[in-house]
Every structure is written in C-alpha cells, then in structure tokens.
Motif scaffolding. Structure first.
Motif, PDB file in Angstrom:
ATOM      1  N   THR A 351       3.020   4.988   3.606  1.00 53.31           N
ATOM      2  CA  THR A 351       1.634   5.442   3.509  1.00 53.31           C
ATOM      3  C   THR A 351       0.868   4.862   2.319  1.00 53.31           C
ATOM      4  O   THR A 351      -0.272   4.421   2.488  1.00 53.31           O
ATOM      5  N   PRO A 352       1.443   4.843   1.109  1.00 50.78           N
ATOM      6  CA  PRO A 352       0.640   4.333  -0.009  1.00 50.78           C
ATOM      7  C   PRO A 352       0.126   2.914   0.224  1.00 50.78           C
ATOM      8  O   PRO A 352      -1.024   2.598  -0.099  1.00 50.78           O
ATOM      9  N   CYS A 353       0.944   2.089   0.819  1.00 50.98           N
ATOM     10  CA  CYS A 353       0.587   0.690   1.060  1.00 50.98           C
ATOM     11  C   CYS A 353      -0.369   0.569   2.237  1.00 50.98           C
ATOM     12  O   CYS A 353      -1.432  -0.046   2.139  1.00 50.98           O
ATOM     13  N   VAL A 383      -6.284   4.972  -7.657  1.00 52.86           N
ATOM     14  CA  VAL A 383      -5.549   4.647  -6.425  1.00 52.86           C
ATOM     15  C   VAL A 383      -4.452   3.627  -6.736  1.00 52.86           C
ATOM     16  O   VAL A 383      -3.313   3.727  -6.255  1.00 52.86           O
ATOM     17  N   CYS A 384      -4.812   2.653  -7.564  1.00 50.72           N
ATOM     18  CA  CYS A 384      -3.818   1.645  -7.964  1.00 50.72           C
ATOM     19  C   CYS A 384      -2.629   2.313  -8.651  1.00 50.72           C
ATOM     20  O   CYS A 384      -1.466   1.950  -8.420  1.00 50.72           O
ATOM     21  N   PRO A 405       3.298  -2.016  -4.126  1.00 45.61           N
ATOM     22  CA  PRO A 405       3.078  -1.976  -5.580  1.00 45.61           C
ATOM     23  C   PRO A 405       2.522  -3.281  -6.168  1.00 45.61           C
ATOM     24  O   PRO A 405       2.149  -3.311  -7.341  1.00 45.61           O
ATOM     25  N   SER A 406       2.468  -4.355  -5.371  1.00 42.60           N
ATOM     26  CA  SER A 406       1.856  -5.601  -5.853  1.00 42.60           C
ATOM     27  C   SER A 406       0.340  -5.592  -5.666  1.00 42.60           C
ATOM     28  O   SER A 406      -0.365  -6.394  -6.280  1.00 42.60           O
ATOM     29  N   ILE A 407      -0.149  -4.711  -4.802  1.00 41.77           N
ATOM     30  CA  ILE A 407      -1.584  -4.699  -4.499  1.00 41.77           C
ATOM     31  C   ILE A 407      -2.435  -4.463  -5.752  1.00 41.77           C
ATOM     32  O   ILE A 407      -3.473  -5.109  -5.924  1.00 41.77           O
ATOM     33  N   PRO A 408      -2.029  -3.562  -6.657  1.00 43.37           N
ATOM     34  CA  PRO A 408      -2.883  -3.302  -7.817  1.00 43.37           C
ATOM     35  C   PRO A 408      -3.055  -4.472  -8.782  1.00 43.37           C
ATOM     36  O   PRO A 408      -4.011  -4.464  -9.573  1.00 43.37           O
TER      37      PRO A 408
END
Lengths: 434, 239
Positions: A351-353, A383-384, A405-408
């Motif tokens: 969900t987070p991703c 959100v990050c 976790p790479s998105i932020p």
C-alpha cells in the motif's frame, strides 16, 4: 581510458565495428579467460574474484564473491544474469549486451564453473531487441565453438545457457521479482526473509543473481588476476566501472573509468568525458547513481566516483548513472517525472508504494502547474516520511522491496535543496521555467 | 488446426524443454505469439496455456502485468517516445506533442488504419541519444521534429522493413543449438540427458532442435492488428 592510466576492462572491444562477432572476439583474446579458469579449480576461480573484491555493478554494490560464497549447499544451483537494466538514465548494460555479447557469455561461463551451476539464465530486458538478438546469436556461436554446452572447451565441465527475454517491467530488476518473472509469473518481489536467493532462489533452489557488467569483468580478472583488478581504484571500490552520463551535458555517454580516482567534476566537465554543460550554463544539481538516489548539489562535485564516499554523503553510486541538471531545469518537474515513473512501475503489492506514489505524483503535478499550496510541501515530506521513515539513505523499509522507499529520494531532494523555487510555483501560480 | 502456426508451436515446445519448469517458457512463448499476430489473441492464449500446462487465465494474468505483452490489438508500429528524466531534459515532451499532432492520436492511442500506436514511454536506456524513441523495440535517437516526420514517412512507405520488423517480433534470431525436446525423452539440462546437446560439426546448425535453423532470420506473420481500436495500456496515457 581517460584521466588515469587504467586499462579498459569491459569496453576494450567496443571501438571495433564488428565487436559483437565471434571472429573479433577470438582475435582479441576471447575465451582465453574461460580456458584459464577451466585449468584452475572452481575454488581457485572464486578466490581470484574475492581477491579482486569485485562489487556488483547492478545497483546495490554487494561483493560478487561474497554472494557466491553464501550459496546454500544443494545438488542444484542456478546462475541468473540480471540484464533487466531499466533504472532511468542507466544505459551501460545494453552497450555490453549489444557490443560485446561473447564477453558476457565468457564471464557467465566462468561464474557458472566457479559456483557449479546446473544451468544459467541470462534475463534481458524485453525492450532491448538488438541486445537479445546479439546475445542469442552469440550463444548459438558459442555453442558451435564449444565454449558453452557439453564438455566446455574439451574439459569435463558442462552447462547449458538460456537467453530469457523480459516483457517490460522495471520491477523485474529487483532480483526476487526477476526470479518470479523467470518462473513465468507476474513480477512481484518476494517477501523477505530469505534476503538472498543464495538460500532460496529460482524454483526454490539456491541461486546467484549477478549483473551483466559484473559478469563482463570476470574474463579480465581471471586472465590478469584478482590482485591486478584490486590494484585499480581505491578502498572497497576496486577496478574500473561504467558510468552513464546524461542530462544537460555536451557529451552524454558511457565511460569506463577507474573507480574512486575520478570526480563527478571530471565526469561532467572534462573534455574527454561530459565536456561541460550545454551552452555553458551553470550546474544546478546532479543525481549520482540512478533516479532512486538522493541528489547532490554543485558544491559536492569534487566527490570521487567512490561507492563509500558517495554512500557516506547520504546517496549512492547505485547503477552508475549520473544525471546532470542545469539552471534551466525545473527541479520540481524533474522530481515529478521521476515520481511518475515509480507510480507507473509500482507492482501494486504494498500500500505505501502503490498509493503513495500516485498521490505524490498528483500533488507534484498540481504544484508544477501552479495549483499548489505552500503547506503541501510539508505534506509531501510527511508522505515521503511514511514511505521511508527518517528519509535517510539507504532508506528504512516499509515495503517488500526497495522501490517504494526509493520514491522519496527525488522529492525530498527537490524540497530540501530548492524549497524557494518550489514556492515560486505556488506564489506565482505557474512554473517559472515553463 | 491450431491458431499458432505449426512452426510456432514446435518452437514453443522447444522453449519449454529448455527450462526445468515448463511455466518458465510462458513469457518467451507470449513473445512468439505476438510475432505471429502482433498482439496476444485469446486463441493464442488458449494454445500457450496448453503448451505450458497452465490455465488460460494464468497466462492472461501473467501477460497483463507486462507492458510489452499486448492483450488488445496494437498498431503495426508501436512508437514509444521516452519522456523520462534524461529525455525530458532534452525536450521529449515537445517531441511527444509533435508526434501526437503528426499521427493525429493521443499517447496510448492507435491510428484508425492500424499502422501506428503511440506511447509515452519510460526510460528505454538510450539516454546518450536523447530525446530517443523505439519503434517496435528498435532505437532512434536525437530526433528533431523534422526527423520524426521523416521516420513516420519512411515507416509508412515500408522503407525501414529491414531495421524495424512488424510489432511483436522481438528476436529475429532463433536458438539453433543446445535444444532437446522434452517430448523426445531428453531434457535441456545437461547432466540429466543422454543425448548430446550440441549438434556434431557435420550435422550443421539448427538440427538439434529440429525447428530452429539460424537461417530463419526474417520476420513471419502479418503482425498488424488492422484495427482502429486503441490499445488500452496500463498507465500509458499521457499526463
């Protein structure tokens, strides 16, 4: 080789028009490394790779020799080559696949011998049609030549190699997703533990997954010795490495450079490398190792292309791809595009991703188009922080794999480094770069 | 009478025999089916399922995850314009806008004559030639608007047939060695088969598997969808 006297290890042939042919390969020492390896014991070959302290060239930078030594003892062991290069702005492996496929096959055979693999699978990104054709052709030739298959080069060693085409999914670069895909399933990363396919991998058997460039280094290491490789570079960053430079530079391309000896400044500005920024504009920021990596500012340009040095500064050398942004680049738009990529490529399991990427992308797009509010910058950071608590690098895990976790990285970089510029979007109701 | 040609089915069986588990050949065989039809037709999915030994739903479930496997018709030429970071910094969105005007469709759409599908693509690893694109997986780089127009013109005129096979043809080189059909009692894994893996030097390439033959390099099948229905792609619409 620019800047240092280091030899070209993986790109020695690519200057030749016919670099991908068996004729050229054999005329330039091809399969000599495999021949030498077969005259050694598998343990001796592994020892040379350990001495070289060859770090994986895929992104995580894990020592290849250690990966091999972690294999669970079992009757069947597989070797899988990760040629699913899809980290944005990374374009080095496709060069090796297209321009020197026999070198890859030789490296693969050396590794298969060292670990006693029952079978080898070379997984190549489905978008790389030419690479798939070249490696398939080279494999046909290598079988005919006797370098692959039964009784390799007259020895008692036999192993079969299969070229496996991917079908378009960034997530398959994650090694457990790659294995799922190779088993004919959706590319869903597997739940950890087990952390390493060396324990439970393809079909549940112990498996080594190594990158294309990592494999391509092996013929040279066996021929010249691990010590010669380790003598290049500095500290844990040994040998040479391919760096893919792109963005606002005059001469983008792939450059093989001695590890830890060259700086980002050299890479971007040296005449023989990036040759400076387009139209002589000022450097604004750069991404040191693929779009998953946190950005660096111009005052960090003297840092070396060194895995440890970049890691200590809070980012990563990652896939070896450096993206240059100049004063004409909108940092917000850059972060938006990178986030859009992750949103598209999220496999959807966690969900987070799955949700986080979409909402982050929508919010960034709104601010970019002048419809944002100032407090939304803090909301983005919040959100990050949910995706990667603490916003450190390497990130804290909240999901099955590291994609989420790479998105932020890009978002937090843009907000931390260019908050005022982002606020101009809010205040003026438009992108100042549009 | 099968939907997939006999040659395709035979080669698909050879691919199955290369893997310890038949299902591993699922994606490679989907590529083969697209080589014949340009996309994954339901009839093909049925036959792939039979060859691999899973249900058609499982084939569809796997295929629908992947961008390159089209479960709806696609154009004869799928033009994928990269707009990711390196290409965006080189003006990729201008190029995409221009392409939409030239082809008269939005990203994600297919022209009424079924010739072109346009995609707003992710990074295709051609960043040193930004802005770049692929047509059916084949690279074109550093494109100006005029060069894009010329590319479309050439594709339409069939002048790039050598370079760009019809959509769905991934690899024009067949594996010609190291093949042993499971049906024949062998196994591709060395050490478990009594049959020699490599053809002897007198038997020539392409005999071990029976079907392969490296001379069979050209694309087969029409590959064109011939439909105006836009291909619905997973998140491939333009922002």
């Amino acid at each position: 080789m620019a800047l240092t006297g280091a030899p070209r290890i993986v790109t020695s042939r690519i200057g030749y028009e016919d670099s991908y042919t068996l004729e050229r390969f054999l005329a330039t020492g091809g399969y000599d490394g495999l021949r030498k390896a077969l005259s050694m014991s598998p343990e001796e070959v592994s020892a040379e790779v350990n001495t070289a302290s060859l770090l994986g060239r895929g992104g995580a930078g894990f020592p290849a020799g250690r990966k091999w030594s972690m294999l669970r003892a079992a009757p069947t062991t597989y070797l899988v080559v990760n040629g699913d290069e899809s980290e944005p702005a990374t374009f080095k492996d496709h060069l090796l696949l297209e321009r020197d496929p026999h070198q890859l096959i030789e490296g693969v055979m050396i590794a298969a011998y060292a670990i006693g693999a029952a079978q080898v699978f070379i997984f190549i990104r489905g978008e790389m049609a030419l690479g798939i054709e070249r490696v398939t052709q080279a494999l046909n030739e290598a079988y005919e030549y006797g370098a692959v298959g039964r009784n390799v080069l007259g020895s008692s060693f036999s192993v079969d190699v299969v070229v496996h085409p991917g079908a378009g999914a960034y997530i398959c670069g994650e090694e457990t997703a790659l294995l799922e895909s190779l088993e004919g399933k959706r590319g869903f990363p597997r739940i950890k533990p087990p952390y390493f396919p060396a324990a439970i991998g393809l079909y549940g058997e112990p498996t080594v997954v190594n990158n294309v460039e990592t494999m391509s280094n092996l013929p040279w290491i066996v021929l010249n010795g691990g010590a010669a490789f380790a003598a290049l570079g500095s500290g844990s960053s040994t040998g040479t490495r391919l760096f893919a430079l792109s963005g606002r530079v005059n001469n983008p391309g792939v450059f093989e450079l001695e590890m830890a000896k060259t700086t980002f400044k050299d890479l971007i500005f040296d005449k023989s490398l990036g040759n400076g920024i387009i139209d002589g504009k000022a450097l604004k920021a750069f991404i040191p190792g693929g779009v998953s990596a946190p950005w660096f500012s111009p005052d960090q340009v003297d840092m070396h292309l060194d895995q440890d040095e970049v890691g200590k500064a809070g980012s990563m050398l990652g896939s070896g791809s450096v993206v240059v942004m100049d004063e004409t680049t909108c940092a917000l738009r850059a972060a938006w595009r990178i986030t859009k990529f992750f949103w598209r490529e999220s496999c959807g399991q966690c969900t987070p991703c799955r949700e986080g990427s979409g909402w982050l992308e929508k919010t960034l797009w709104r601010i970019e188009n002048g419809e944002g509010r100032e407090e939304e910058l803090d909301m983005l950071m919040d959100v990050c922080d949910n995706l990667a608590p603490g916003l450190t690098w390497p990130p804290q895990q909240t999901t099955i794999c590291v994609l989420g976790p790479s998105i932020p990285s890009s978002i937090a970089s843009a907000i931390r480094m260019f908050r005022d510029e982002l606020l101009v979007h809010v205040k003026e109701g438009r992108c100042p770069f549009a | 009478m099968t939907h997939l040609s006999e040659e395709m089915i035979a080669y698909a069986r050879q691919l199955v025999s290369l893997y310890p588990e038949p299902r591993s050949a699922l994606i490679p065989i989907c590529h083969l089916a697209q080589e014949q039809d340009g996309w994954l037709r339901p009839e093909a999915i049925e036959e792939i399922a039979a060859v691999v030994g899973v249900s058609p739903a499982e084939v569809f479930g796997t295929a629908s995850f992947y961008d390159l496997l089209h479960t709806e018709p696609a154009g004869r030429y799928v033009v994928s314009i990269c707009t990711n970071i390196a290409c965006m910094l080189a003006g990729a969105y201008d190029l995409l806008d221009h392409a939409e005007k030239n082809l008269g469709i939005k990203a994600g759409g297919t022209t009424p004559d079924g010739l072109f599908t346009l995609e707003d693509a992710e990074c295709i690893a051609g960043c040193d030639n930004a802005p770049c694109l692929q047509v059916n997986g084949r690279y074109f780089g550093k494109l100006t608007r005029a060069e894009f127009d010329k590319l479309v013109e050439d594709l339409r005129a069939g002048e790039l047939a050598e370079q760009v096979p019809p959509h769905g043809t991934l690899c024009r080189v067949r594996r010609s060695v190291g093949l042993t059909a499971r049906d024949g009692g062998g196994d591709a894994r060395l050490g478990t088969s009594d049959e020699p893996e490599r053809p002897s030097s007198t038997s020539g390439g392409g005999t071990a598997g029976g079907v392969a033959g490296s001379e069979r390099g050209g694309a087969t099948g029409g590959g064109t969808a011939g439909t105006s229905q836009p291909a619905r792609r997973r998140r491939r619409g333009k922002k």
